[in-house]
Design a protein around this motif. Structure first.
Motif, PDB file in Angstrom:
ATOM      1  N   VAL A  22      27.898  -8.058  33.030  1.00 40.03           N
ATOM      2  CA  VAL A  22      28.845  -9.119  32.678  1.00 40.03           C
ATOM      3  C   VAL A  22      30.276  -8.645  32.907  1.00 40.03           C
ATOM      4  CG1 VAL A  22      29.771 -10.493  30.764  1.00 40.03           C
ATOM      5  CG2 VAL A  22      27.298 -10.299  31.083  1.00 40.03           C
ATOM      6  N   ASP A  23      30.576  -7.438  32.496  1.00 40.86           N
ATOM      7  CA  ASP A  23      31.925  -6.890  32.709  1.00 40.86           C
ATOM      8  C   ASP A  23      32.265  -6.806  34.200  1.00 40.86           C
ATOM      9  OD1 ASP A  23      32.304  -6.653  29.990  1.00 40.86           O
ATOM     10  OD2 ASP A  23      31.876  -4.498  29.928  1.00 40.86           O
ATOM     11  N   THR A  24      31.290  -6.399  35.013  1.00 40.45           N
ATOM     12  CA  THR A  24      31.502  -6.309  36.461  1.00 40.45           C
ATOM     13  C   THR A  24      31.861  -7.678  37.036  1.00 40.45           C
ATOM     14  OG1 THR A  24      30.004  -4.434  36.679  1.00 40.45           O
ATOM     15  CG2 THR A  24      30.417  -5.725  38.671  1.00 40.45           C
ATOM     16  N   ALA A  25      31.136  -8.702  36.619  1.00 44.10           N
ATOM     17  CA  ALA A  25      31.408 -10.057  37.114  1.00 44.10           C
ATOM     18  C   ALA A  25      32.703 -10.605  36.526  1.00 44.10           C
ATOM     19  CB  ALA A  25      30.246 -10.980  36.786  1.00 44.10           C
ATOM     20  N   ALA A  26      32.932 -10.351  35.259  1.00 43.66           N
ATOM     21  CA  ALA A  26      34.092 -10.919  34.569  1.00 43.66           C
ATOM     22  C   ALA A  26      35.421 -10.414  35.110  1.00 43.66           C
ATOM     23  CB  ALA A  26      34.009 -10.629  33.073  1.00 43.66           C
ATOM     24  N   ASN A  27      35.435  -9.198  35.646  1.00 41.18           N
ATOM     25  CA  ASN A  27      36.712  -8.682  36.151  1.00 41.18           C
ATOM     26  C   ASN A  27      37.144  -9.383  37.438  1.00 41.18           C
ATOM     27  OD1 ASN A  27      35.643  -7.396  38.463  1.00 41.18           O
ATOM     28  ND2 ASN A  27      35.452  -5.431  37.437  1.00 41.18           N
ATOM     29  N   GLY A  28      36.241 -10.157  38.031  1.00 44.66           N
ATOM     30  CA  GLY A  28      36.592 -10.959  39.195  1.00 44.66           C
ATOM     31  C   GLY A  28      36.599 -10.240  40.525  1.00 44.66           C
ATOM     32  N   LYS A  29      36.385  -8.941  40.513  1.00 42.11           N
ATOM     33  CA  LYS A  29      36.410  -8.187  41.765  1.00 42.11           C
ATOM     34  C   LYS A  29      35.063  -8.210  42.480  1.00 42.11           C
ATOM     35  CE  LYS A  29      40.117  -5.141  40.295  1.00 42.11           C
ATOM     36  NZ  LYS A  29      40.514  -3.779  39.993  1.00 42.11           N
ATOM     37  N   HIS A  30      33.978  -8.378  41.700  1.00 44.26           N
ATOM     38  CA  HIS A  30      32.637  -8.380  42.274  1.00 44.26           C
ATOM     39  C   HIS A  30      31.780  -9.475  41.646  1.00 44.26           C
ATOM     40  CE1 HIS A  30      33.985  -4.197  42.908  1.00 44.26           C
ATOM     41  NE2 HIS A  30      33.320  -4.312  44.040  1.00 44.26           N
ATOM     42  N   VAL A  43      22.949 -15.222  40.091  1.00 45.37           N
ATOM     43  CA  VAL A  43      24.262 -14.613  40.328  1.00 45.37           C
ATOM     44  C   VAL A  43      25.089 -14.690  39.059  1.00 45.37           C
ATOM     45  CG1 VAL A  43      26.387 -14.740  41.686  1.00 45.37           C
ATOM     46  CG2 VAL A  43      24.206 -15.362  42.733  1.00 45.37           C
ATOM     47  N   LEU A  44      25.784 -13.627  38.743  1.00 43.45           N
ATOM     48  CA  LEU A  44      26.784 -13.624  37.682  1.00 43.45           C
ATOM     49  C   LEU A  44      28.147 -13.637  38.363  1.00 43.45           C
ATOM     50  CD1 LEU A  44      25.518 -10.891  35.174  1.00 43.45           C
ATOM     51  CD2 LEU A  44      25.629 -13.349  34.778  1.00 43.45           C
ATOM     52  N   ILE A  45      28.973 -14.608  37.972  1.00 43.03           N
ATOM     53  CA  ILE A  45      30.339 -14.688  38.502  1.00 43.03           C
ATOM     54  C   ILE A  45      31.297 -14.830  37.329  1.00 43.03           C
ATOM     55  CG2 ILE A  45      29.680 -15.666  40.728  1.00 43.03           C
ATOM     56  CD1 ILE A  45      30.563 -18.406  39.674  1.00 43.03           C
ATOM     57  N   SER A  46      32.566 -14.566  37.577  1.00 44.31           N
ATOM     58  CA  SER A  46      33.553 -14.699  36.513  1.00 44.31           C
ATOM     59  C   SER A  46      33.717 -16.169  36.147  1.00 44.31           C
ATOM     60  CB  SER A  46      34.905 -14.135  36.961  1.00 44.31           C
ATOM     61  OG  SER A  46      35.481 -14.965  37.953  1.00 44.31           O
ATOM     62  N   TYR A  47      34.119 -16.417  34.909  1.00 44.37           N
ATOM     63  CA  TYR A  47      34.340 -17.785  34.454  1.00 44.37           C
ATOM     64  C   TYR A  47      35.453 -18.445  35.279  1.00 44.37           C
ATOM     65  CZ  TYR A  47      35.168 -21.806  31.525  1.00 44.37           C
ATOM     66  OH  TYR A  47      35.325 -23.093  31.082  1.00 44.37           O
ATOM     67  N   GLU A  48      36.468 -17.681  35.628  1.00 46.43           N
ATOM     68  CA  GLU A  48      37.571 -18.210  36.440  1.00 46.43           C
ATOM     69  C   GLU A  48      37.050 -18.702  37.791  1.00 46.43           C
ATOM     70  OE1 GLU A  48      41.854 -16.852  38.383  1.00 46.43           O
ATOM     71  OE2 GLU A  48      40.642 -15.377  37.326  1.00 46.43           O
ATOM     72  N   LYS A  49      36.209 -17.915  38.430  1.00 46.40           N
ATOM     73  CA  LYS A  49      35.638 -18.310  39.716  1.00 46.40           C
ATOM     74  C   LYS A  49      34.764 -19.554  39.551  1.00 46.40           C
ATOM     75  CE  LYS A  49      33.522 -16.271  43.760  1.00 46.40           C
ATOM     76  NZ  LYS A  49      33.051 -15.012  44.341  1.00 46.40           N
ATOM     77  N   TYR A  50      33.983 -19.590  38.480  1.00 44.07           N
ATOM     78  CA  TYR A  50      33.122 -20.730  38.190  1.00 44.07           C
ATOM     79  C   TYR A  50      33.935 -22.017  38.067  1.00 44.07           C
ATOM     80  CZ  TYR A  50      30.065 -23.757  35.406  1.00 44.07           C
ATOM     81  OH  TYR A  50      29.344 -24.815  34.924  1.00 44.07           O
TER      82      TYR A  50
END
Length: 87
Positions: A22-30, A43-50
């Motif tokens: 979750v941390d990896t996805a949340a940082n938005g870099k990956h 897929v786990l993506i950041s909330y911002e990307k979502y």
């Protein structure tokens, strides 16, 4: 999507280290691609990307309706995106 921005993790590894995934996805870099038996399943993506993706799809749907006219009435964005099955 560039491959260097994707991180592949097995389902077992993701379960064992879920907070890290979750941390990896949340940082938005990956984005984290979760695999089961070597096959991408989620897929786990950041909330911002979502939220950016949802806004883009909403805008694209509005443009589609403007272009399609009457034949598009009665269709919702969910109807267009509903069939996610792979043939």
């Amino acid at each position: 999507m560039r491959l260097e921005k994707l991180v592949f993790k097995s389902l077992a590894d993701t379960k064992a280290h879920f907070s890290e995934a979750v941390d990896t996805a949340a940082n938005g870099k990956h984005d984290v691609i979760i695999t089961k038996n070597g096959v991408p399943r989620a897929v786990l993506i950041s909330y911002e990307k979502y939220t950016k993706m949802l806004n883009f799809l909403s805008t694209a749907y509005e443009l589609y309706l403007m272009d399609a006219g009457e034949k598009a009435f009665g269709m919702e964005a969910e109807d267009i995106l509903e069939d996610t099955s792979e043939d």
